[in-house]
Design a protein around this motif. Structure first.
Motif, PDB file in Angstrom:
ATOM      1  N   GLY A  54      88.284 103.898 -30.860  1.00 49.92           N
ATOM      2  CA  GLY A  54      87.150 105.450 -31.333  1.00 49.92           C
ATOM      3  C   GLY A  54      86.058 104.490 -31.015  1.00 49.92           C
ATOM      4  N   SER A  55      85.613 103.586 -30.794  1.00 49.61           N
ATOM      5  CA  SER A  55      84.071 103.780 -30.302  1.00 49.61           C
ATOM      6  C   SER A  55      84.180 103.301 -28.837  1.00 49.61           C
ATOM      7  N   CYS A  56      82.436 103.081 -28.478  1.00 54.85           N
ATOM      8  CA  CYS A  56      82.629 102.302 -27.001  1.00 54.85           C
ATOM      9  C   CYS A  56      81.523 102.014 -26.590  1.00 54.85           C
ATOM     10  N   LEU A  57      81.664 100.381 -25.955  1.00 56.71           N
ATOM     11  CA  LEU A  57      81.225  99.327 -25.668  1.00 56.71           C
ATOM     12  C   LEU A  57      80.357  99.850 -24.639  1.00 56.71           C
ATOM     13  N   LEU A  58      78.849  99.660 -24.884  1.00 60.54           N
ATOM     14  CA  LEU A  58      78.533 100.534 -23.692  1.00 60.54           C
ATOM     15  C   LEU A  58      77.816  99.192 -23.132  1.00 60.54           C
ATOM     16  N   HIS A  59      77.822  98.737 -21.679  1.00 65.56           N
ATOM     17  CA  HIS A  59      77.105  97.358 -21.263  1.00 65.56           C
ATOM     18  C   HIS A  59      76.488  97.038 -20.399  1.00 65.56           C
ATOM     19  N   LYS A  60      75.138  96.352 -20.021  1.00 65.42           N
ATOM     20  CA  LYS A  60      74.059  96.747 -18.791  1.00 65.42           C
ATOM     21  C   LYS A  60      74.397  96.078 -17.765  1.00 65.42           C
ATOM     22  N   TRP A 116      90.856 108.560 -31.976  1.00 68.99           N
ATOM     23  CA  TRP A 116      91.269 107.278 -31.406  1.00 68.99           C
ATOM     24  C   TRP A 116      89.970 108.420 -29.994  1.00 68.99           C
ATOM     25  N   LEU A 117      91.012 108.680 -29.433  1.00 71.11           N
ATOM     26  CA  LEU A 117      89.823 109.308 -28.011  1.00 71.11           C
ATOM     27  C   LEU A 117      88.383 109.982 -28.615  1.00 71.11           C
ATOM     28  N   LYS A 118      88.950 111.359 -29.329  1.00 70.92           N
ATOM     29  CA  LYS A 118      87.821 112.114 -29.458  1.00 70.92           C
ATOM     30  C   LYS A 118      86.744 110.700 -30.230  1.00 70.92           C
ATOM     31  N   THR A 119      86.618 110.292 -30.828  1.00 63.55           N
ATOM     32  CA  THR A 119      85.368 109.810 -31.491  1.00 63.55           C
ATOM     33  C   THR A 119      85.156 109.155 -30.746  1.00 63.55           C
ATOM     34  N   ALA A 120      85.503 108.080 -29.878  1.00 66.28           N
ATOM     35  CA  ALA A 120      85.237 107.339 -28.423  1.00 66.28           C
ATOM     36  C   ALA A 120      84.330 108.575 -27.512  1.00 66.28           C
ATOM     37  N   LEU A 121      84.951 109.208 -26.809  1.00 65.57           N
ATOM     38  CA  LEU A 121      84.171 110.349 -26.025  1.00 65.57           C
ATOM     39  C   LEU A 121      83.058 110.451 -27.227  1.00 65.57           C
ATOM     40  N   ILE A 122      82.901 111.054 -28.192  1.00 66.78           N
ATOM     41  CA  ILE A 122      81.512 111.111 -28.832  1.00 66.78           C
ATOM     42  C   ILE A 122      80.403 110.550 -28.790  1.00 66.78           C
ATOM     43  N   ASP A 123      81.405 109.207 -29.228  1.00 68.18           N
ATOM     44  CA  ASP A 123      80.258 107.497 -28.720  1.00 68.18           C
ATOM     45  C   ASP A 123      80.052 107.602 -27.210  1.00 68.18           C
ATOM     46  N   LEU A 124      80.464 108.104 -26.357  1.00 69.28           N
ATOM     47  CA  LEU A 124      80.294 107.513 -24.940  1.00 69.28           C
ATOM     48  C   LEU A 124      79.541 109.058 -25.538  1.00 69.28           C
ATOM     49  N   GLN A 125      79.674 109.629 -25.044  1.00 66.73           N
ATOM     50  CA  GLN A 125      78.872 110.787 -25.240  1.00 66.73           C
ATOM     51  C   GLN A 125      77.099 110.812 -25.693  1.00 66.73           C
ATOM     52  N   PHE A 185      96.246 117.951 -24.261  1.00 68.35           N
ATOM     53  CA  PHE A 185      95.239 116.311 -24.512  1.00 68.35           C
ATOM     54  C   PHE A 185      94.695 116.618 -23.998  1.00 68.35           C
ATOM     55  N   THR A 186      94.197 114.478 -23.415  1.00 70.61           N
ATOM     56  CA  THR A 186      94.222 114.229 -22.813  1.00 70.61           C
ATOM     57  C   THR A 186      92.436 114.892 -22.075  1.00 70.61           C
ATOM     58  N   LEU A 187      92.670 115.707 -20.919  1.00 75.38           N
ATOM     59  CA  LEU A 187      92.177 116.267 -19.949  1.00 75.38           C
ATOM     60  C   LEU A 187      91.418 117.573 -20.638  1.00 75.38           C
ATOM     61  N   PRO A 188      91.428 118.258 -21.456  1.00 75.76           N
ATOM     62  CA  PRO A 188      90.471 119.451 -23.045  1.00 75.76           C
ATOM     63  C   PRO A 188      89.971 118.145 -23.512  1.00 75.76           C
ATOM     64  N   LEU A 189      89.951 117.082 -23.990  1.00 76.38           N
ATOM     65  CA  LEU A 189      89.518 116.398 -24.415  1.00 76.38           C
ATOM     66  C   LEU A 189      88.550 115.576 -23.799  1.00 76.38           C
ATOM     67  N   ILE A 190      88.439 115.379 -22.567  1.00 76.52           N
ATOM     68  CA  ILE A 190      87.450 114.793 -21.579  1.00 76.52           C
ATOM     69  C   ILE A 190      86.867 116.171 -20.979  1.00 76.52           C
TER      70      ILE A 190
END
Length: 190
Positions: free
Chosen positions: A60-66, A103-112, A161-166
């Motif tokens: 449910g998290s997002c690891l952003l890497h430069k 998990w997808l919701k929280t990961a997308l919020i973290d990404l956002q 579910f998936t496409l509407p969440l994205i």
């Protein structure tokens, strides 16, 4: 407002500045595109694998890497078409376990939340999301037990579910074009 576009084009040929990869916390890839990213972006994979190994990467998290840009050698000519950032969207705890809605919701919020400064201050205008790991193949399912259905561990349906969440969590980002790369088995409405 984000422009969301579904495409069948190969994601590794995309000119997106941010590549979004759905991953798990076991650092095991079964998807051939994800396996290819291990060699294309080794610095990202090393950081992701290290975070999985030491337990700092949670579902449910997002690891952003430069990414580290190569300055010499044969890969230098390809730097213009490669992403600047790789976002590891942690949507599962194991490669054989499907993503769950929470998990997808929280990961997308973290990404956002991590994309907003990149859009405002780094000029990011285009992202690409690999959707194949988020699409569950219903033909390969076994009978699901009552226990699994009651614990919200059912796989997510793409259209329901998936496409509407994205769409919900990425549509409000300003000045952004989002390409969602889906397999050919998913129809794209014109």
């Amino acid at each position: 407002m984000t422009t969301l576009q579904l495409t069948h084009a190969p994601i590794l040929n995309s000119s997106a500045q941010v590549l979004i990869l759905p991953v798990n916390t076991a650092s095991i890839f079964l998807d051939p595109v994800l396996m290819r990213t291990k060699t294309l972006y080794p610095d990202n994979y090393q950081r992701y694998h290290r975070a999985c190994r030491d337990g700092s990467l949670e579902v449910g998290s997002c690891l952003l890497h430069k990414r580290v840009r190569e300055q010499a050698g044969l890969s230098a000519s390809h730097n213009g078409n490669q992403p600047i950032y790789v976002a590891n969207l942690t949507v599962s705890d194991h490669p054989y376990h499907p993503a769950r809605s929470q998990w997808l919701k929280t990961a997308l919020i973290d990404l956002q939340q991590q994309l907003i400064p990149l859009i405002r201050y780094q000029g990011v205008r285009k992202v690409a999301l690999l959707a194949r790991p988020l699409i569950f193949d219903h033909s390969s399912t076994n009978i699901i037990s009552k226990e699994e259905s009651s614990t919200n561990s059912l796989p997510l349906d793409w259209q329901t579910f998936t496409l509407p969440l994205i769409t919900q969590y990425l549509q409000h980002l300003p000045k952004l074009r989002t390409e969602v790369h889906v397999p050919r088995s998913v129809p794209i409405a014109s």
